[in-house]
Design a protein around this motif. Structure first.
Motif, PDB file in Angstrom:
ATOM      1  N   ASP A 165      65.323  23.654  70.804  1.00 61.50           N
ATOM      2  CA  ASP A 165      65.388  22.960  72.091  1.00 61.50           C
ATOM      3  C   ASP A 165      65.910  23.891  73.191  1.00 61.50           C
ATOM      4  OD1 ASP A 165      65.324  20.291  73.596  1.00 61.50           O
ATOM      5  OD2 ASP A 165      67.385  20.942  73.921  1.00 61.50           O
ATOM      6  N   LEU A 166      66.911  24.694  72.870  1.00 55.00           N
ATOM      7  CA  LEU A 166      67.430  25.655  73.842  1.00 55.00           C
ATOM      8  C   LEU A 166      66.384  26.711  74.183  1.00 55.00           C
ATOM      9  CD1 LEU A 166      69.802  26.744  75.495  1.00 55.00           C
ATOM     10  CD2 LEU A 166      70.550  27.996  73.461  1.00 55.00           C
ATOM     11  N   ALA A 167      65.611  27.138  73.191  1.00 50.34           N
ATOM     12  CA  ALA A 167      64.558  28.129  73.440  1.00 50.34           C
ATOM     13  C   ALA A 167      63.483  27.576  74.365  1.00 50.34           C
ATOM     14  CB  ALA A 167      63.940  28.565  72.109  1.00 50.34           C
ATOM     15  N   LEU A 168      63.106  26.316  74.157  1.00 53.59           N
ATOM     16  CA  LEU A 168      62.123  25.694  75.050  1.00 53.59           C
ATOM     17  C   LEU A 168      62.648  25.589  76.475  1.00 53.59           C
ATOM     18  CD1 LEU A 168      60.490  22.765  73.027  1.00 53.59           C
ATOM     19  CD2 LEU A 168      59.366  24.784  73.948  1.00 53.59           C
ATOM     20  N   ARG A 169      63.916  25.257  76.622  1.00 56.21           N
ATOM     21  CA  ARG A 169      64.497  25.144  77.950  1.00 56.21           C
ATOM     22  C   ARG A 169      64.506  26.494  78.671  1.00 56.21           C
ATOM     23  NH1 ARG A 169      67.899  20.562  78.887  1.00 56.21           N
ATOM     24  NH2 ARG A 169      67.757  19.069  77.186  1.00 56.21           N
ATOM     25  N   LEU A 170      64.912  27.550  77.969  1.00 56.20           N
ATOM     26  CA  LEU A 170      64.981  28.868  78.585  1.00 56.20           C
ATOM     27  C   LEU A 170      63.604  29.372  78.988  1.00 56.20           C
ATOM     28  CD1 LEU A 170      67.624  30.661  76.322  1.00 56.20           C
ATOM     29  CD2 LEU A 170      67.917  29.879  78.670  1.00 56.20           C
ATOM     30  N   SER A 171      62.638  29.269  78.087  1.00 52.56           N
ATOM     31  CA  SER A 171      61.303  29.805  78.360  1.00 52.56           C
ATOM     32  C   SER A 171      60.603  29.035  79.483  1.00 52.56           C
ATOM     33  CB  SER A 171      60.457  29.775  77.083  1.00 52.56           C
ATOM     34  OG  SER A 171      60.367  28.461  76.566  1.00 52.56           O
TER      35      SER A 171
END
Length: 310
Positions: free
Chosen positions: A149-155
């Motif tokens: 979820d954090l990776a999706l937010r950052l990208s």
């Protein structure tokens, strides 16, 4: 190597004239601010929707493929790399992941009864869906729900911020940008804010970006034509050469800035309110009002499905 074509940051696409070009710059600026602010406190679904909306807008805008293909491709590649790295990174929770039920716990199956209440059947533990916090685990590689979820937010944030501004600058002339900003900032004159000076500074800054890219391109080409043997120079020699190039770049930029200032003075622009030229007559047309209506619907959908659930 052509930085002016491969990296059109801050450049305006004069031809062809698309429907994005015809929009009022104030409307496009409000749309840009909406893209840059709606992902704040938004869930992951809305962030992905913003990325898809930007890509869809580019495809239907009529901008030539040669203009946006490389930029979007490179940016999507970087965002995908950020997604992979952030997904494989530790989620920072610092806890041991255990199943909610003991492994050897046996659940007695009640006798089948055709008259069983369907409402009570949903409380049967056997009807629960299996929940796993760890999405993927193989050796040292582990992807959890929090890290993904954090990776999706950052990208998605990375793509939204960079590409929305690039698309705005690509379809809006610098004079239109400054005229729109100056119009929207008119109420600040009551607080003695130098609105005209800010607009003039912004215009010069946008005009100066292509000059910086051109100077960098010329210096890099001059180094390439000399066929320098970097292996013989060593680390110390290579650093000395690049320091010389950076010094020359700074000198050329200062010279360009001085020439621009002299040109402004020669043409009689001695004050912000004297010899002003109105480049664009800003008026909201029918298509602009349609864009404003769509913007209202855009914010309505944001508050309907985009709120983050704690």
């Amino acid at each position: 190597m052509d930085l002016l074509r491969s990296l059109p940051l801050g450049l305006y696409l004069e031809q062809p004239i698309t429907w994005l070009h015809k929009l009022d710059p104030r409307v496009k600026l409000i749309w840009l601010m909406s893209f840059l602010t709606t992902y704040i406190f938004a869930n992951t679904l809305w962030r992905v929707i913003l990325v898809g909306l930007l890509i869809f807008t580019t495809l239907i805008s009529g901008i030539p493929r040669r203009v946006w293909q490389k930029q979007m491709g490179y940016l999507l590649s970087v965002c995908f790399l950020v997604l992979i790295i952030a997904s494989l990174s530790p989620d920072g929770m610092g806890i041991d992941y255990q199943p909610r039920l003991p492994e050897q716990q046996a659940i007695e199956k009640p006798p089948s009864d055709s008259t069983e209440n369907p409402i009570l059947s949903i409380f049967n533990p056997q009807n629960y869906q299996k929940y796993n916090y760890v999405l993927f685990a193989k050796g040292p590689v582990k992807v959890t729900r929090n890290s993904f979820d954090l990776a999706l937010r950052l990208s998605t944030i990375f793509f939204t911020v960079l590409y929305s501004t690039t698309l705005y600058l690509l379809t809006t002339a610098p004079e239109e940008i400054t005229a729109g900003i100056e119009t929207l900032m008119q109420p600040l004159r009551r607080f003695k804010v130098p609105v005209t000076e800010i607009a003039l500074t912004l215009t010069l800054s946008l005009r100066f970006i292509p000059l910086v890219l051109e100077e960098i391109q010329n210096l890099v080409r001059s180094v390439m034509t000399r066929a320098i043997n970097w292996k013989k120079l060593g680390l110390k020699g290579a650093v000395k050469v690049w320091m010389t190039i950076a010094e020359r770049l700074l000198q050329n930029l200062l010279l360009r800035a001085d020439q621009m200032a002299n040109g402004i003075v020669v043409r009689g622009f001695i004050g912000p309110d004297k010899h002003r030229v109105q480049w664009h007559n800003l008026r909201l047309k029918t298509f602009d009002w349609i864009a404003i209506l769509v913007l209202v619907l855009f914010w309505g959908v944001r508050f309907a499905i985009g709120n983050e659930v704690n």
